[in-house]
Design an enzyme around this catalytic site. Sequence first.
Site, PDB file in Angstrom:
ATOM      1  N   LYS A 140       0.847  -1.191   0.000  1.00 29.00           N
ATOM      2  CA  LYS A 140       0.000   0.000   0.000  1.00 29.00           C
ATOM      3  C   LYS A 140       0.880   1.238   0.000  1.00 29.00           C
ATOM      4  O   LYS A 140       1.697   1.411   0.911  1.00 29.00           O
ATOM      5  CB  LYS A 140      -0.875   0.019   1.260  1.00 29.00           C
ATOM      6  N   ASP A 169      -0.403  -0.332  -4.560  1.00 28.78           N
ATOM      7  CA  ASP A 169      -1.785   0.145  -4.538  1.00 28.78           C
ATOM      8  C   ASP A 169      -1.831   1.519  -3.885  1.00 28.78           C
ATOM      9  O   ASP A 169      -1.604   1.658  -2.690  1.00 28.78           O
ATOM     10  CB  ASP A 169      -2.677  -0.833  -3.771  1.00 28.78           C
ATOM     11  N   GLU A 195      -1.885   0.023  -8.826  1.00 33.94           N
ATOM     12  CA  GLU A 195      -3.344   0.028  -8.695  1.00 33.94           C
ATOM     13  C   GLU A 195      -3.852   1.426  -8.331  1.00 33.94           C
ATOM     14  O   GLU A 195      -3.352   2.049  -7.397  1.00 33.94           O
ATOM     15  CB  GLU A 195      -3.697  -0.976  -7.589  1.00 33.94           C
ATOM     16  N   ASP A 223      -9.417  -0.203  -9.484  1.00 32.99           N
ATOM     17  CA  ASP A 223     -10.127  -0.831  -8.370  1.00 32.99           C
ATOM     18  C   ASP A 223     -11.281   0.087  -7.951  1.00 32.99           C
ATOM     19  O   ASP A 223     -12.445  -0.167  -8.284  1.00 32.99           O
ATOM     20  CB  ASP A 223      -9.144  -1.082  -7.217  1.00 32.99           C
ATOM     21  N   LYS A 247     -13.901  -7.057  -7.161  1.00 26.06           N
ATOM     22  CA  LYS A 247     -14.378  -7.513  -5.852  1.00 26.06           C
ATOM     23  C   LYS A 247     -15.769  -8.093  -6.089  1.00 26.06           C
ATOM     24  O   LYS A 247     -16.757  -7.344  -6.181  1.00 26.06           O
ATOM     25  CB  LYS A 247     -14.460  -6.337  -4.875  1.00 26.06           C
TER      26      LYS A 247
HETATM   27 MG    MG Z   1      -7.087  -1.582  -4.293  1.00 26.25          MG
END
Ligand code: MG
Length: 337
Positions: A140, A169, A195, A223, A247
């Site tokens: 992240k 991400d 991402e 995303d 997702k």
């Molecule tokens: Mg993500």
Amino acid sequence: MSLRLSFRRYALPLRAPVRTAHGVWTTREGLLVRAEDETGAVGFGEVATLPDFGTETVAEAADVLTKLGAQPTQAELDAVPERCRCTRHALHTALAECGGNTPEAAAAHLSVAALLPAGRAVLAAVAAKAEAGFRVFKWKVGVGDPADELGLLDDLLAQLPGGARLRLDANGAWERRTAERWLERCAERPIEFVEQPISPTARGAADLLLGLAGDFPTPLALDESLVHEGDVARWLGAGWPGVFVIKPSLLAEPEVALAQLHRAKAAVVFSSALETVVGARAALRWAFAWQGEPRALGFGVWPLFADGRFDGPAALPFVHAIDVAKLNAEAAWNVLS
Ligand code: MG
């Protein structure tokens, strides 16, 4: 068809706080749905909302389910608003399972991406994940100062085992300039993809993302840009050349978007919405049913709950289809009674 529907609301403390781009979570709230048909067949679904991603709230979902009552007609089920897509997902999943209609696994096992903590803590965490056998890692970024994080990138890459790939991400945290600086640095490094470098709500976000994807060699992944009904179709129509992070818990009927992606031969990464075992089982079924090129799953989130009976498969480097089949939705439902 005479259907009996029930639901149970949960508020489950997490083992450890989860830091997301939208704040810190200490408890996961959601709903489990149980459907039973006239033959006694039972199916389960989960409403795992992510309101910060633009889904309905748990309270809205509970309200919709309360109004549906114990014996909704098909017309009443169809009338659940489109914007309540997590609720629609749970109902769709429970009914499909009731009818014995679940996606077939196309793979025996799939690899999982190791989740690395944000910031400098990443350097201390990576060795244990590599030791455990992970070869795809996700870090992240966009949490601290971009220059500090960029300064950590090469130290992190130096610690990864040979042949490993790193996903970054940013959760939409970067401005254009910051994204460009990162993508220049990523160009000659083993970065699988970056991402959501830009927030979907930034001005001109779609053009900016398409421009960055065209200007730099490192693939980009969407995303947060894929949370509204029709987003997948829109980005496919725009010729998005990068990865689609899916997702399943946020899709009313995952098969619709997944069929579009498969037809377009799109690169797809399946990802968790921090579900309990009930939602995990459904989401992983879709991941295993994917007929395109398999990519490491974004499901390295469990153990997540203080009460391990709600966890999906532990964050191991691989998940096996037979282990997904063994996940026990009914046991989690019974715990909530
Ligand atoms: Mg993500």
